[in-house]
Design an enzyme around this catalytic site. Structure first.
Site, PDB file in Angstrom:
ATOM      1  N   ASP A 486       0.920  -1.296   0.038  1.00 37.52           N
ATOM      2  CA  ASP A 486       0.174  -0.069   0.053  1.00 37.52           C
ATOM      3  C   ASP A 486       0.794   1.196   0.065  1.00 37.52           C
ATOM      4  O   ASP A 486       0.391   2.226  -0.492  1.00 37.52           O
ATOM      5  CB  ASP A 486      -0.891  -0.026   0.809  1.00 37.52           C
ATOM      6  CG  ASP A 486      -0.493  -0.366   2.461  1.00 37.52           C
ATOM      7  OD1 ASP A 486       0.745  -0.483   2.704  1.00 37.52           O
ATOM      8  OD2 ASP A 486      -0.992  -0.524   3.450  1.00 37.52           O
ATOM      9  N   CYS A 487       2.042   1.322   0.849  1.00 40.32           N
ATOM     10  CA  CYS A 487       2.873   2.384   0.678  1.00 40.32           C
ATOM     11  C   CYS A 487       3.438   2.518  -0.805  1.00 40.32           C
ATOM     12  O   CYS A 487       3.534   3.728  -1.271  1.00 40.32           O
ATOM     13  CB  CYS A 487       4.066   2.188   1.604  1.00 40.32           C
ATOM     14  SG  CYS A 487       3.636   2.077   3.126  1.00 40.32           S
TER      15      CYS A 487
END
Length: 763
Positions: A486-487
């Site tokens: 997700d980063c």
């Protein structure tokens, strides 16, 4: 005076090095020579007093010390007048714009020189004490934690002692044996007497311990640390054989199939267990042996304490099959492996384990994957060679984990620099105030570009159980090195948006090849069910979770898929596909189709989604609705969207906001905040989720009510008040993201102003 330093190394320290000149690094230093004005000193003491006086009402810090420093250094003054919207008044475009501009200007002033937004990322109370114990054992307590550091560590412990005398697993939690014992030992190591400490902290803590069964009832991680320290015996712990690291790779319980954090915790633990390492037995250790037990230390039957755990600490009761496994290892295997000729196998296992530890240390620049692992790996390096370079490199990276706020000094999980900055940039871009904050956006863009991981782990990384990382973004900074899906998706989104903007405003766009690398990482992490894992590909057998050796976490043995990671990846790849339609088109189309199916399949019966990294169903629903909207799902063509809207509207509070208790996370059912209070961060999530569903076209009233609460809650300087804790990990432990109170109210108001039709004073 405490000062936050940004992107600084140390030219005089040969053991400290970086892959990108320390971009994103944030370290605290106490400057005894800084001459603070009386006003500065009084301001610091005032916020400390205010936290202490309200410590039972608002337990997370406001993270105010560095904020005051930055605002003072930049000479920030809020010049835009504050607005309030009356109960019988409608929110106007002007009111929304004014509040948004005030928030944007305030938040922009908090940007660091390298382009990221610093923020506290802590909350668990088992992070810091093991570090104190480690430097005590290794003889480096005075150099790592001189007097001012000790003072602030003790302040933190005092501030977060519960009214019953104990300490919780995290700052908002009920008292547990694990953290009460660790906090007590920490106070004693730092110089407090058995009855010392503010408000009789030591005596009250010790009473809680003895009233709840004494330290024999500490959970397994506590048994390990106390055995290392010398106030417990290894014979009273379940086995952690290092031989796991030389098992054949085809076995289902091979470490390569474990979740990376589980692997990285038990790697050094197994080394210390295999060596039965015990630190020096000092007079203080002998005193602790007397203070922490309800009977003489040498009369304790350690074999009987192995399975004992205080009920306050149990979240995941061990199933019978796990007890049988540990019993078999304890009774049959361990006695063999400590005797000739089988001890040769143990020696080989210890060497292999050490090889993996050094590999992980080197590939993270001695930050390691997180704070729990950091301390264990550092201690292992000292055990191997107290004067060696490996240990010295670990010492050089301790400052990366230390954070100071008005509630004292704490240890961070490892920093959320990239995570917070990715969302901060998107919030600011959505404000449509580019012409006012061009330099802020350019610096943020520069930070994101410089923070992307440029290479895979070194050497034959697959043999070291590592996945590709080239093109990814980490949770913190580039030196950390660990890819997170997700980063990576949020970093990719930022770069894609910036690539559509004028370079004279936001700087040069990133090269397409680096975007392709990011896409490659995301595509590699999708499972057959469509869900996306966080760090490494999921796929190990679910039954392995039965072997979860912890008592206070769930789902830690193997990697899983997550709603948030899946949604972030959908949004990033939809945008990427729009800008680069010819790159891996079929794979991306299939990815999005399967990811949408995963979101629809994992929706709860009440219409929400369980949030794995935030509180909880509100957080998960915001993410899921964002992913579905990006994929073209609407209220009218998707039942999942309709159910989610129903859930959010049903859980809206009377004041227009949303407020969800952290108890939703461990209980896995929606629990409103006590007293039906609203939380501004939760309100921001819910408001954006409804906007994603195009609620404005159906009935904008719930949106106006939420926006009014956000507008009227803004503080005089443009900040928003700190409220309840908002982050979580492993179902049962909370994490304080101090930047969230700025990011999400701002972002929600930006989306509201941009996408919801509002009346104007001029019409």
């Amino acid at each position: 005076m405490w000062k936050l330093k940004i992107a600084e190394g140390n030219k005089n320290d040969p053991y400290l090095y970086s892959t990108n000149n320390f971009v994103g690094r944030q370290t605290w230093e106490f400057d005894p020579d800084y001459v603070a004005s009386p006003g500065e000193l009084e301001e610091v003491e005032q916020v400390r007093r205010q936290f202490w006086d309200n410590r039972y009402q608002v337990k997370p810090s406001g993270d105010l010390l560095w904020r005051m420093q930055f605002l003072r250094e930049k000479n920030f003054r809020q010049t835009i007048p504050q607005v309030k919207v009356g109960d019988d008044e409608a929110v106007t475009y002007e009111a929304a714009t004014t509040t948004l501009r005030r928030a944007v200007h305030f938040f922009s002033a908090l940007q660091a020189s390298d382009g990221h937004w610093p923020a506290e990322n802590s909350g668990p109370l088992f992070f810091l004490p093991p570090l104190v114990m480690c430097v005590y054992i290794t003889g480096h307590l005075d150099t790592v934690f001189p007097a001012e550091h000790r003072k602030e560590i003790l302040r933190y412990i005092y501030c977060h002692q519960n009214e019953d005398g104990g300490w919780g697993l995290h700052i908002e939690g009920h008292s547990t044996m694990f953290c009460t014992t660790l906090s007590y030992i920490c106070m004693r190591i730092l110089g407090e007497g058995p009855d010392g400490g503010v408000n009789n902290a030591c005596a009250r803590g010790r009473k809680w311990i003895l009233d709840h069964g004494s330290v024999t009832a500490i959970p397994s991680w506590g048994k390990t640390w106390l055995s290392i320290l010398g106030v417990y015996e290894w014979i009273g712990s379940n086995p952690m054989p290092p031989e796991f690291w030389i098992l054949p790779s085809f076995l289902p319980m091979h470490p390569a199939k474990m979740w990376c954090y589980c692997r990285m915790v038990y790697m050094p633990m197994s080394y210390l267990y295999g060596k039965r390492f015990v630190g020096p037995i000092t007079p203080l250790i002998l005193q602790l042996r007397e203070e922490l037990y309800g009977q003489p230390y040498n009369e304790i039957n350690w074999r009987k304490t192995r399975r004992v755990c205080a009920k306050e600490d149990i979240y995941y009761p061990h199933p019978l099959i796990q007890d049988l496994l540990w019993d078999s290892l304890y009774v049959l295997t361990e006695p063999l492996l400590t005797r000739w000729p089988f001890n040769k196998l143990r020696e080989k296992a210890l060497q292999t384990t050490m090889k993996h530890i050094h590999y992980e240390d080197e590939n993270s620049r001695y930050i390691t994957i997180g704070c729990v692992e950091k301390v264990l790996c550092m201690l292992v390096c000292w055990v191997e060679d107290p004067n060696g370079d490996y240990f010295r490199k670990h010492l050089a990276r301790i400052p990366d984990y230390i954070w100071v706020a008005e509630d004292g000094m704490k240890m961070q999980s490892f920093g959320s620099q990239e995570w917070d900055t990715g969302f901060s940039i998107q919030a600011l871009l959505d404000s449509d105030l580019t012409h006012e904050i061009g330099p802020t956006l350019m610096k943020g863009h520069d930070f994101i570009k410089k923070s992307q991981v440029k290479d895979n782990p070194s050497g034959d990384f697959k043999s070291m159980y590592r996945h590709i990382s080239k093109g990814s973004w980490t949770f913190s900074d580039q030196d950390h090195g660990w890819q997170v899906s997700d980063c990576t998706a949020e970093g990719l989104k930022c770069c894609l948006i910036f690539s559509t903007m004028p370079e004279e405003i936001v700087g040069k766009k990133i090269k397409p090849e680096r975007l392709y690398d990011s896409v490659n990482v995301l595509l590699s992490l999708q499972r057959k069910n469509g869900g996306l894992s966080a760090w490494e590909p999921a796929g190990a057998q679910e039954w392995l979770e039965l072997l979860n050796p912890t008592e206070f976490f769930a789902d830690i043995v193997i990697e899983h898929e997550y709603v948030e990671c899946t949604s972030s990846a959908i949004q990033a790849l939809v945008l990427f596909k729009k800008l680069y339609p010819g790159h891996r088109k079929k794979e991306i189309d299939n990815f999005i189709t399967n990811a949408v199916r995963y979101l629809e399949d994992t929706q709860m019966p009440d219409g929400s989604w369980y949030g794995n990294w935030g509180v909880c169903f509100t957080y998960g629903s915001w993410f899921a609705l964002g992913g579905l909207a990006a994929a073209g799902k609407t209220y009218y063509n998707c039942a999942a969207v309709r159910k989610a809207v129903e859930f959010l509207l049903k859980s809206q509070m009377d004041d227009g906001g949303w407020g969800e208790s952290y108890l939703s996370c461990p209980k896995k059912v929606y629990v409103p905040l006590e007293g039906n209070r609203s939380n501004l961060v939760h309100t921001g999530w819910a408001l954006m989720g409804l906007i994603h569903s195009e609620q404005a076209e159906r009935d904008p009233t719930p949106l106006h009510r939420a926006a009014k609460l956000l507008i009227n809650s803004q503080m005089e300087d443009g900040d928003f008040p700190q409220q309840e804790i908002s982050g979580v990990f492993m179902k049962n432990c909370m994490l304080h993201y101090a930047a969230y109170r700025n990011i999400y109210p701002l972002w929600a108001l930006a989306e509201y102003r941009r996408r919801v039709p509002l009346p104007s004073l001029g019409t």
